[in-house]
Design a protein around this motif. Structure first.
Motif, PDB file in Angstrom:
ATOM      1  N   CYS A  63      -0.939   0.333  -3.797  1.00 13.59           N
ATOM      2  CA  CYS A  63      -2.150  -0.419  -4.158  1.00 13.59           C
ATOM      3  C   CYS A  63      -2.774  -0.999  -2.900  1.00 13.59           C
ATOM      4  N   GLU A  64      -4.077  -1.095  -2.898  1.00 12.12           N
ATOM      5  CA  GLU A  64      -4.731  -1.708  -1.752  1.00 12.12           C
ATOM      6  C   GLU A  64      -5.778  -2.716  -2.192  1.00 12.12           C
ATOM      7  N   VAL A  65      -5.995  -3.699  -1.330  1.00 14.22           N
ATOM      8  CA  VAL A  65      -6.998  -4.705  -1.640  1.00 14.22           C
ATOM      9  C   VAL A  65      -8.375  -4.110  -1.369  1.00 14.22           C
ATOM     10  N   GLU A  66      -9.196  -4.145  -2.388  1.00 14.98           N
ATOM     11  CA  GLU A  66     -10.516  -3.526  -2.282  1.00 14.98           C
ATOM     12  C   GLU A  66     -11.559  -4.581  -1.902  1.00 14.98           C
ATOM     13  N   VAL A 121      -8.089  -4.990  -6.798  1.00 11.85           N
ATOM     14  CA  VAL A 121      -7.034  -4.176  -6.207  1.00 11.85           C
ATOM     15  C   VAL A 121      -7.235  -2.734  -6.647  1.00 11.85           C
ATOM     16  N   ARG A 122      -7.174  -1.827  -5.677  1.00 10.94           N
ATOM     17  CA  ARG A 122      -7.264  -0.398  -6.004  1.00 10.94           C
ATOM     18  C   ARG A 122      -5.861   0.144  -6.214  1.00 10.94           C
ATOM     19  N   VAL A 142      -8.332  -2.950 -10.526  1.00 14.55           N
ATOM     20  CA  VAL A 142      -7.974  -4.088 -11.383  1.00 14.55           C
ATOM     21  C   VAL A 142      -8.364  -5.383 -10.692  1.00 14.55           C
ATOM     22  N   GLU A 143      -8.772  -6.342 -11.489  1.00  9.80           N
ATOM     23  CA  GLU A 143      -9.147  -7.647 -10.938  1.00  9.80           C
ATOM     24  C   GLU A 143      -8.037  -8.640 -11.205  1.00  9.80           C
ATOM     25  N   LYS A 151       0.805  -1.222   0.000  1.00  8.80           N
ATOM     26  CA  LYS A 151       0.000   0.000   0.000  1.00  8.80           C
ATOM     27  C   LYS A 151       0.838   1.272   0.000  1.00  8.80           C
ATOM     28  N   GLU A 152       2.085   1.179   0.410  1.00  6.33           N
ATOM     29  CA  GLU A 152       2.957   2.350   0.404  1.00  6.33           C
ATOM     30  C   GLU A 152       3.601   2.507  -0.987  1.00  6.33           C
TER      31      GLU A 152
END
Ligand SMILES: Cc1cc2nc3c(=O)[nH]c(=O)nc-3n(C[C@H](O)[C@H](O)[C@H](O)COP(=O)(O)OP(=O)(O)OC[C@H]3O[C@@H](n4cnc5c(N)ncnc54)[C@H](O)[C@@H]3O)c2cc1C
Ligand code: SF4
Ligand code: SF4
Lengths: 658, 174
Positions: free
Chosen positions: A221-224, A237-238, A321-322, A177-178
């Motif tokens: 990126c983060e898990v949505e 993923v965002r 994105v998936e 995420k960073e």
């Protein structure tokens, strides 16, 4: 509730040496078992789990034409798999097997009351027979597996796991995420007990990750959202808007040089500055700049400076994105306890009280002060530095557990002071020094020899001298039994390791559990420390509990190995204990859908326009929650059906047999 | 009570925590009264309150439902759902004049063998204080044939049929 003839049951009673037979008369049990409804055969043996014992089961199934087997012995948690296999070897479906636990649940807890133990054993066998009479065959189904793995979090745990997985040829998505990978280890200066430089051992691994053909690193990126199940996860993923096109940025830093905005750098825990367009630290991987849109004033100086490279896009938007993966490794790491909550130590109120992690940044040559520990109040060199160990750990008001690294890193800090700043004395206030690892105790002795001062006792409170900003540390020396006070220039609080607050959100998306300390829960504390209760999701590093780097790396490699197993097998077996919806009885109310913790139930519209609940076998874990709530009794919880449970209740309370 | 009264207590426990805790009591050879019989389910989330009602109809004097501590459930929150149901069941039983102390939801982890023994002892003490369940005698005379629950099942089927008829209602469509 189909009308089916009850199973022909065979009962096999184990003596377990004298563990059972020493308390309960086996012959009496056997004679009793023979009187029970549906029992057509009863036998006994010294050790049912031994080869001859299992042989008895196999032959009896054939000779007596048994439909179901009951073994009265130890706990099903111990030997159910053994006897299921034995029944299967005899030609039965392995789910038509039931264990009557007459050891843990009777002979061992009523050793001094043999009559009561015997009566209870009879009841237990009767209940098991009643259930076994109604058991039905279940089929183990297999589903294919997506040949890729996602690793969430790119600290040393995520990095190690990704490298292990990618080296074995499996596509790995590493989500961080960073803006850079590296996690907390990239903040550290030296590492105990060998004192190798943290960046020197970590950076090569970070570069390996970046270059690896099988690793797709996704920073910022983060898990949505997580859908699916083992073998077939779909993770949304965002990709947070970075403001910089990764492909076009060459990391020159021209943009940051002209950016007029200055902010505290989070990577340095606010001790040093950064611009609104920045890399968190010089060795960042990937070396791509990021715009912090919260502080960016859109002056576009950077855009102009970037010029032809045209890497900056201040209008960039988040993207979703998936990604499809077979298994997931969670390596979300840790945070430090908010030590300002321990008001008596004055963190946040007194300038010269810092945390261990801030100490790391000060003492780090690439840190904000170029490697010098200073008094934050005036930038001067300190003389006495006090370390408060177990700050927020082993403390019923904060975190009851031991954070496992603070003793060792405080010893390391003491060493670093004495090495870099001769004449400065480190004072360690400790409860006891936990130096449990390889070469750790030796390290402790070494620091003692080097001249660090140790005071055994908790620091009760700290005061600040308003004139000098010096700190007066009050504690009790429990070895001498006297109160002590020390005037220190700087106090370093070895604050506890806690799970990241955001891990709770991640946990909900992944439907995995946590332990009471809020760390993610492993499947078994000893034998399976890197699996979770959700198949296909594994744990590595400090998100599962406080750990030093050696333990983190070891667990990460273990998690990587475990996560690869289903991929290499190419298919996964589904636990057949799943819910089943009766289309006839289901009224389409949807109550079950909301109840299922695994989102395994969805409401589907049939051709005739009616709504029906549909259970996805691969996602159902078989908890039975839906079955207990369906108002129409439309959900059959296989292997734990209502008639099976009721049969046990009836057998207990209404009797049967003589 | 003239002769020795032996309470009949049913324990419905989850596989992962409370059954394992009860096993641990065994492995640790902790001795406790023998008046309880267990049914092992995967999760207390499976416990339909009707099962407990059925146990009382059959003549149980007390029922313990025991799962993992909150936050530890193997199925995330099955224990929480069970606790909620137990709460409502107790309210219903109470409003019917049935002493709700006869039903108890407890949380015993796999490492709490000693606690399990205490839970059982405590329940037995409570039941000994309350005496036999008021449903006890009738149950025995009424239970020739498989009474009670079969009836409840038929009711359920009726309700399900009603549910089907309701399906045409607009609220259901979405
Ligand atoms: C002051 C201090 C000094 C230390 N010194 C030493 C030492 O000398 N020797 C030693 O052996 N150990 C030391 N340790 C312990 C060491 O830091 C840890 O063992 C190690 O960093 C753990 O690595 P990790 O990958 O589990 O966690 P982290 O380093 O915390 O990495 C987790 C990563 O996951 C990312 N992440 C988190 N949540 C998400 C999410 N939802 N989505 C995407 N990404 C996410 C984070 O941004 C982070 O990059 C020290 C610890 C402290 C606090
Ligand atoms: S546009 Fe934003 S990032 Fe670029 S220089 Fe200006 S303030 Fe900095
Ligand atoms: S048994 Fe549990 S996991 Fe399976 S569908 Fe029902 S509620 Fe969901």
């Amino acid at each position: 509730m189909t009308e089916k003839k009850p199973n022909r049951v065979g009962v096999f009673i184990c003596h377990c040496g004298t563990n059972i037979a020493g308390v309960i008369p086996i012959e009496e049990l056997k004679a009793y078992a023979k009187t029970l409804p549906n029992v057509v055969h009863a036998d006994n043996y010294t050790y049912m789990c031994s080869t001859p014992g299992q042989e008895k089961i196999r032959t009896a199934i054939k000779e007596q034409n048994l439909d179901a087997v009951v073994v009265a012995a130890c706990s099903p948690r111990l030997h159910e798999p053994t006897f299921r296999k034995a029944s299967a070897a005899g030609g039965l479906n392995m789910f038509i097997f039931e264990m009557a636990n007459i050891r843990e649940q009777s002979s061992w807890i009523h050793m001094k009351e043999p009559e009561k133990a015997t009566q209870k054993a009879k009841d237990i066998i009767r209940m098991s027979v009643a259930r076994a009479s109604l058991l039905e065959p279940l089929d183990t189904k297999y589903i294919p597996v997506e040949k890729s793995i996602m690793v969430i979090g790119a600290g040393v745990a995520g990095i190690q796991a990704s490298l292990e997985i990618a080296d074995s040829g499996i596509t790995t998505y590493l989500i961080e995420k960073e803006p850079s990978i590296g996690g907390n280890m990239s903040r550290l200066d030296k590492t105990f007990p060998t004192l190798d430089c943290s960046q020197c051992i970590l950076t090569p691994k970070m570069v390996d990750v970046d270059r690896h053909p099988n690793i797709k690193t996704m920073t910022y990126c983060e898990v949505e959202k997580v859908d699916g199940y083992i073998g077939n996860f779909t993770v949304t993923v965002r990709k947070k808007a970075r403001g910089v096109k990764e492909a076009d940025c060459n990391g020159c830093g021209d943009c940051a040089a002209v950016c007029p905005v200055t902010k505290g750098n989070e990577f340095d825990l606010g001790l040093g500055p950064r611009k609104a367009i920045y890399v968190p630290f010089p060795q960042a991987v990937p070396l791509k700049y990021t715009v912090d849109f919260n502080s960016c004033i859109k002056c576009e100086l950077c855009v102009k400076k970037c010029g032809d490279k045209n890497a900056i896009d201040l209008n960039m938007k988040d993207e979703l994105v998936e990604i499809k993966v077979g298994t997931i490794v969670v390596a979300a790491g840790f945070d430090l306890y908010e030590i300002e909550k321990k008001e008596e130590w004055g963190y946040g109120r007194f300038d010269n009280v810092i945390t261990g992690m801030q100490f790391e940044r000060f003492i780090n040559a690439s840190g904000p002060t170029g490697g010098k520990l200073i008094r934050p109040s005036d930038g001067q060199k300190p003389h006495n530095v006090a370390f408060v160990l177990c700050a927020g750990s082993r403390d019923q008001d904060a975190n009851p557990y031991c954070s496992r690294v603070c003793c060792m890193y405080s010893l390391k800090h003491a060493h670093q002071i004495m090495e870099k700043m001769p004449g400065v004395v480190p004072w360690l206030f400790y409860m006891d020094i936990r130096a449990f690892g390889k070469a750790y105790e030796e390290f402790y002795y070494r620091i003692q020899d080097e001249g660090a001062k140790f005071v055994r006792g908790r620091v009760s409170y700290i005061e600040e001298d308003p004139a000098t900003k010096n700190l007066i540390v009050h504690a009790e020396d429990t070895l001498l039994g006297t109160p002590v006070t020390l005037e220190a220039d700087v106090v370093v609080l070895a604050s506890a390791i806690v799970p990241k607050a955001t891990t709770e959100l991640l946990r909900n998306k992944l439907t995995i559990s946590r332990s009471p300390d809020k760390f993610l829960l492993e499947a078994h504390p000893k034998l399976n420390p890197f699996s979770t209760s959700t198949d296909g999701i594994f744990l590595a590093g400090c998100c599962q509990g406080p750990k030093d780097i050696p333990d983190t790396v070891a667990q990460a490699a273990g998690a990587a190995a475990a996560a690869q197993v289903p991929i290499n097998q190419g298919k996964v077996a589904l636990e057949p204990i799943a819910a089943k919806v009766s289309e006839e009885l289901c009224a389409g109310c949807g109550i079950c859908e909301a109840q299922c913790p695994y989102k395994a139930i969805s409401m589907v519209s049939l051709a005739d326009g009616k709504r029906r609940a549909n259970v996805n076998d691969a996602m159902c874990k078989g908890c039975g929650t839906c079955g207990a709530t369906c108002p129409g009794g439309a959900i059959k919880m296989q292997h734990f059906t209502t008639p099976q449970i009721v049969a046990q209740i009836d057998a207990f309370l209404l009797g049967g047999g003589q | 009570m003239a002769e020795e009264y032996k309470p009949k207590i049913l324990g419905i426990v989850c596989n992962w925590c409370s059954y394992a805790g009860a096993d641990l009591a065994g492995t640790s050879r902790i001795q406790y009264p023998s008046d309880i019989r267990l049914i092992r389910l995967m999760c207390t989330g499976r416990v339909d309150p009707l099962l407990i009602v059925k146990a009382f109809i059959d003549g149980a004097d007390g029922v313990i439902v025991s799962g993992c501590h909150f936050g530890d459930c193997h199925y995330i929150e099955g224990n929480f759902k069970a606790a909620k149901r137990m709460f409502y069941l107790k309210r219903v039983l109470k409003s019917l004049g049935f002493d709700d102390r006869r039903v108890r939801m407890t949380f015993v982890s796999a490492s709490e063998g000693a606690k399990w023994a205490e839970v059982v002892k405590d329940m037995i003490n409570t039941i000994n204080e309350l005496g036999p369940s008021p449903l006890h005698k009738e149950a025995i005379s009424a239970s020739s044939g498989s009474a009670g629950f079969g009836g409840a099942d038929t009711d359920m089927a009726e309700i399900a049929k009603a549910g089907k008829m309701l399906e045409a209602a607009p609220v259901q469509k979405k």
